[in-house]
Design a protein around this motif. Structure first.
Motif, PDB file in Angstrom:
ATOM      1  N   PRO A 149      55.863  38.116  24.111  1.00 58.41           N
ATOM      2  CA  PRO A 149      55.812  36.702  23.734  1.00 58.41           C
ATOM      3  C   PRO A 149      54.973  35.844  24.691  1.00 58.41           C
ATOM      4  N   SER A 150      54.561  36.385  25.844  1.00 60.80           N
ATOM      5  CA  SER A 150      53.846  35.551  26.827  1.00 60.80           C
ATOM      6  C   SER A 150      52.451  35.184  26.346  1.00 60.80           C
ATOM      7  N   THR A 151      51.919  34.138  26.946  1.00 59.12           N
ATOM      8  CA  THR A 151      50.505  33.801  26.786  1.00 59.12           C
ATOM      9  C   THR A 151      49.851  34.034  28.152  1.00 59.12           C
ATOM     10  N   VAL A 152      48.524  33.967  28.178  1.00 57.35           N
ATOM     11  CA  VAL A 152      47.845  34.181  29.461  1.00 57.35           C
ATOM     12  C   VAL A 152      48.299  33.108  30.456  1.00 57.35           C
ATOM     13  N   ALA A 153      48.516  31.884  29.972  1.00 54.21           N
ATOM     14  CA  ALA A 153      48.939  30.804  30.885  1.00 54.21           C
ATOM     15  C   ALA A 153      50.284  31.134  31.540  1.00 54.21           C
ATOM     16  N   ASP A 154      51.143  31.846  30.822  1.00 53.71           N
ATOM     17  CA  ASP A 154      52.447  32.210  31.407  1.00 53.71           C
ATOM     18  C   ASP A 154      52.297  33.176  32.584  1.00 53.71           C
ATOM     19  N   LEU A 155      51.136  33.808  32.658  1.00 57.15           N
ATOM     20  CA  LEU A 155      50.969  34.875  33.661  1.00 57.15           C
ATOM     21  C   LEU A 155      50.330  34.381  34.965  1.00 57.15           C
ATOM     22  N   HIS A 156      50.062  33.075  35.042  1.00 54.62           N
ATOM     23  CA  HIS A 156      49.294  32.584  36.197  1.00 54.62           C
ATOM     24  C   HIS A 156      49.906  32.973  37.538  1.00 54.62           C
ATOM     25  N   ASP A 157      51.247  33.009  37.607  1.00 53.31           N
ATOM     26  CA  ASP A 157      51.888  33.390  38.879  1.00 53.31           C
ATOM     27  C   ASP A 157      52.402  34.824  38.843  1.00 53.31           C
ATOM     28  N   GLN A 158      52.103  35.536  37.782  1.00 50.18           N
ATOM     29  CA  GLN A 158      52.676  36.887  37.623  1.00 50.18           C
ATOM     30  C   GLN A 158      51.640  37.995  37.717  1.00 50.18           C
ATOM     31  N   VAL A 159      50.387  37.580  37.833  1.00 53.32           N
ATOM     32  CA  VAL A 159      49.301  38.560  37.939  1.00 53.32           C
ATOM     33  C   VAL A 159      48.549  38.232  39.225  1.00 53.32           C
ATOM     34  N   ILE A 160      48.163  39.257  39.972  1.00 52.86           N
ATOM     35  CA  ILE A 160      47.304  38.977  41.128  1.00 52.86           C
ATOM     36  C   ILE A 160      45.906  39.531  40.879  1.00 52.86           C
ATOM     37  N   VAL A 161      44.954  38.839  41.490  1.00 53.82           N
ATOM     38  CA  VAL A 161      43.545  39.207  41.349  1.00 53.82           C
ATOM     39  C   VAL A 161      43.130  39.731  42.723  1.00 53.82           C
ATOM     40  N   ILE A 162      42.709  40.987  42.777  1.00 51.51           N
ATOM     41  CA  ILE A 162      42.360  41.588  44.065  1.00 51.51           C
ATOM     42  C   ILE A 162      40.864  41.869  44.067  1.00 51.51           C
ATOM     43  N   GLY A 163      40.212  41.538  45.145  1.00 48.57           N
ATOM     44  CA  GLY A 163      38.775  41.744  45.201  1.00 48.57           C
ATOM     45  C   GLY A 163      38.405  42.527  46.444  1.00 48.57           C
ATOM     46  N   PRO A 164      37.204  43.070  46.407  1.00 49.93           N
ATOM     47  CA  PRO A 164      36.275  43.093  45.289  1.00 49.93           C
ATOM     48  C   PRO A 164      36.107  44.501  44.726  1.00 49.93           C
ATOM     49  N   GLU A 165      35.619  44.488  43.514  1.00 52.90           N
ATOM     50  CA  GLU A 165      35.193  45.725  42.847  1.00 52.90           C
ATOM     51  C   GLU A 165      33.659  45.645  42.847  1.00 52.90           C
ATOM     52  N   LEU A 166      33.003  46.743  43.070  1.00 53.94           N
ATOM     53  CA  LEU A 166      31.533  46.735  43.175  1.00 53.94           C
ATOM     54  C   LEU A 166      31.041  48.046  42.591  1.00 53.94           C
ATOM     55  N   GLU A 167      30.188  47.983  41.622  1.00 50.83           N
ATOM     56  CA  GLU A 167      29.813  49.227  40.940  1.00 50.83           C
ATOM     57  C   GLU A 167      28.320  49.401  40.759  1.00 50.83           C
ATOM     58  N   PHE A 168      27.957  50.621  40.419  1.00 50.69           N
ATOM     59  CA  PHE A 168      26.563  50.998  40.166  1.00 50.69           C
ATOM     60  C   PHE A 168      25.661  50.683  41.336  1.00 50.69           C
ATOM     61  N   LEU A 169      26.022  51.288  42.447  1.00 43.42           N
ATOM     62  CA  LEU A 169      25.251  51.059  43.665  1.00 43.42           C
ATOM     63  C   LEU A 169      24.152  52.088  43.828  1.00 43.42           C
ATOM     64  N   TRP A 170      24.175  53.120  42.981  1.00 41.32           N
ATOM     65  CA  TRP A 170      23.285  54.254  43.225  1.00 41.32           C
ATOM     66  C   TRP A 170      21.884  54.003  42.700  1.00 41.32           C
ATOM     67  N   GLU A 171      20.927  54.203  43.575  1.00 36.01           N
ATOM     68  CA  GLU A 171      19.551  54.217  43.093  1.00 36.01           C
ATOM     69  C   GLU A 171      19.395  55.499  42.285  1.00 36.01           C
ATOM     70  N   ARG A 172      18.506  55.438  41.284  1.00 39.71           N
ATOM     71  CA  ARG A 172      18.389  56.563  40.362  1.00 39.71           C
ATOM     72  C   ARG A 172      17.113  57.348  40.623  1.00 39.71           C
ATOM     73  N   PRO A 173      17.215  58.574  41.177  1.00 34.59           N
ATOM     74  CA  PRO A 173      15.994  59.353  41.365  1.00 34.59           C
ATOM     75  C   PRO A 173      15.527  59.914  40.031  1.00 34.59           C
ATOM     76  N   GLN A 174      14.231  60.063  39.904  1.00 33.30           N
ATOM     77  CA  GLN A 174      13.724  60.724  38.698  1.00 33.30           C
ATOM     78  C   GLN A 174      14.117  62.196  38.774  1.00 33.30           C
ATOM     79  N   ILE A 175      14.796  62.709  37.749  1.00 31.93           N
ATOM     80  CA  ILE A 175      15.160  64.135  37.723  1.00 31.93           C
ATOM     81  C   ILE A 175      14.914  64.682  36.322  1.00 31.93           C
ATOM     82  N   ASP A 176      14.741  66.003  36.248  1.00 34.19           N
ATOM     83  CA  ASP A 176      14.518  66.611  34.932  1.00 34.19           C
ATOM     84  C   ASP A 176      15.859  67.042  34.314  1.00 34.19           C
TER      85      ASP A 176
END
Ligand code: FAD
Length: 495
Positions: free
Chosen positions: A412-439
């Motif tokens: 029955p909750s809405t997102v507004a009901d969750l303001h004090d019930q969810v925590i936001v943890i940082g950071p997430e960081l993705e796709f850091l890899w340079e891409r070598p040319q490979i066959d």
């Protein structure tokens, strides 16, 4: 010392490569180098409620036999079309074959093959997301619990150790062409050792994110800049994510419409037992020490007085931060300024509305309606990690996604009901890899060097890493110097 093949990295890519070679060429002289510890010696202090210490420069979450398949955690095996860029790379038929072999090898040590979920979702699930303009990507996913993954890692170890030579605590630190092969330098507990090999496989994953790119640049490989995505992980009571998590354990939703930056969920950890937030300690890979986040689903945790936690990541593509390297460096510089490069948290309400939380982490931790999966956090302005456009995309993306999840779970909750019930943890960081040319054998053109798994920058994931390892392993096993009449190991007198 000479080896037919040196593989740097004992994660799923390196292990699958070793297996593919030794299955086809049992006489091949294969050395598997692993910078980290044996699999039974990889405890993570954060999992035990302590602070992240970096484990003497070798983060046990991402280093050691098994690689980022951490002994003690669970894992999801997501099959094609997850990682569909590999279908572009290999061609769809070959990619399907590799995927089937990878899944077979990864699950062979289990008594029972795991159930395949993530497809044929209920109409209720599809409609709940469609009503917010979202569509769920369906693909086959198998969940391996903690005991399952332990068995898988033990199985790989049992199978490979008689067939290949395995050096722990041994890090590839240099390589250069020598004759038709490569001369490699390996840092071991006894100092740096030099070897010669016909084939060098770079399967160095997260730990090698900057060092392998540097090596490939030195070798003259053609490299493409990565796409960088930044984001956060949302942690909440497991019950909120169970309904959708049970249907699609690796829920992937990409949002493009009405957002400044493309946003996507990442590493959804929301089955009935929830999941754990994981720290990845990159040490000095990016200059000053820095820890980023991941998550993994659990199946065996036992709840205490409060319900278990579940989590998922939400990432958005960066924009307006310059080149990939500038984007990464600017993001990390803000992170170090805000939180000394250590994960930090804010309530959902404070994150969405750009405000401080009253009080410290100890107080917030006690107020939450669930048991947070990590203790080593501090409160802070996670929202300030992001540009205005990035923050809006993450905030809007989360609201739309969470509204769908709640609608599907009939909570029955809405997102507004969750303001004090969810925590936001940082950071997430993705796709850091340079891409070598490979066959299609994952070989760098013109060199006896192969790049597989995360290090290749094409697709992340355990199955995907194993697929590339198999492709490289088969290419090596069928190469002229290993296949055919000249198969016997050097020094055997038959060569
Ligand atoms: C916490 C966490 C949870 C994840 N959960 C999932 C999941 O549930 N499902 C999924 O599909 N994917 C998951 N992933 C991603 C997945 O684990 C990776 O995509 C995959 O392991 C990549 O395999 P790899 O072999 O390329 O690299 P890795 O698994 O990272 O292994 C690389 C290995 O190489 C070693 N190494 C690095 N440099 C050197 C060197 N120079 N010399 C010698 N050894 C070196 C490292 O110590 C490491 O052991 C998760 C990742 C993390 C961090």
């Amino acid at each position: 010392m000479h080896k037919h093949v040196v593989i740097a990295g004992a994660g799923p890519a390196g292990l699958a490569c070793a297996r593919a070679i030794t299955m086809e060429q049992p006489g091949a002289d294969v050395l598997l180098l692993e910078a980290g510890r044996p699999y039974r010696h990889r405890p993570c202090p954060v999992d035990k409620g302590f602070a992240c210490t970096g484990c003497a420069g070798v983060c046990n979450v991402v280093s050691g036999f098994g690689g980022s398949m951490h002994y003690g955690d669970g894992a999801k095996l997501s099959l094609l079309p997850s990682g569909r860029r590999l279908s572009d790379h290999f061609g769809s038929e070959r990619a399907s074959d590799l995927c089937a072999i990878a899944f077979d090898w990864l699950t062979a040590p289990l008594d029972l093959r795991p159930d395949i979920l993530g497809q044929g979702l209920s109409a209720g699930a599809r409609e709940a997301f469609a009503s917010n303009g979202l569509s769920i990507r369906e693909y086959p996913v198998a969940v391996l619990g903690e005991s399952d993954l332990r068995r898988v890692i033990e199985g790989w170890h049992t199978q490979l150790t008689p067939a290949v030579e395995l050096w722990h605590w041994s890090e590839l630190v240099g390589a250069e062409p020598e004759g038709a092969g490569m001369s490699v330098a390996v840092r071991t507990a006894d100092g740096v050792r030099h070897l010669h090999t016909d084939h060098l496989v770079l399967a160095t994953g997260r730990r090698g994110v900057t060092s392998t790119a540097r090596l490939l640049h030195q070798l003259g490989a053609e490299m493409t800049e990565p796409d960088i995505s930044v984001g956060v992980r949302f942690e909440m009571a497991a019950g909120l994510l169970t309904a959708i998590g049970d249907e699609h354990p690796d829920l992937k939703i990409t949002q493009l419409e009405h957002l400044e930056n493309k946003t996507k969920t990442f590493c959804f950890c929301g089955g009935g037992n929830g999941g754990r937030v994981k720290f990845t300690n990159y040490g000095s890979a990016f200059g000053d020490p820095v820890i980023t986040l991941d998550g993994h689903e659990t199946t065996e945790r036992v709840a205490g007085e409060r319900p278990l936690a579940a989590n998922f990541g939400l990432l958005c593509q960066v924009q307006g931060r310059g080149t990939a390297r500038q984007a990464r460096d600017s993001f990390l510089a803000i992170y170090r300024k805000l939180a000394r490069g250590r994960p930090f948290t804010q309530t959902l309400g404070a994150f969405l509305h750009h405000r401080d939380d009253a009080g410290d982490w100890a107080g917030l931790r006690e107020r939450l309606p669930f048991q947070p999966s990590v203790r080593d956090l501090a409160t802070g302005r996670v929202d300030e990690l992001f540009t205005g456009g990035e923050h809006t995309s993450l905030a809007t993306g989360f609201e739309r996604l969470m509204a769908s999840i709640l609608a599907h779970s009939s909570t029955p909750s809405t997102v507004a009901d969750l303001h004090d019930q969810v925590i936001v943890i940082g950071p997430e960081l993705e796709f850091l890899w340079e891409r070598p040319q490979i066959d299609t054998g994952c070989r760098v053109p013109g060199l006896p060097v192969y790049t597989v798994g995360d290090a290749a920058g094409i697709a992340q994931g355990i199955v995907q890493a194993a697929m590339m390892g198999i492709a490289a392993g088969q290419a090596i096993a069928r190469s002229r110097d290993l296949a055919g009449p000249m198969t016997a190991p050097r020094g055997s007198g038959l060569r």
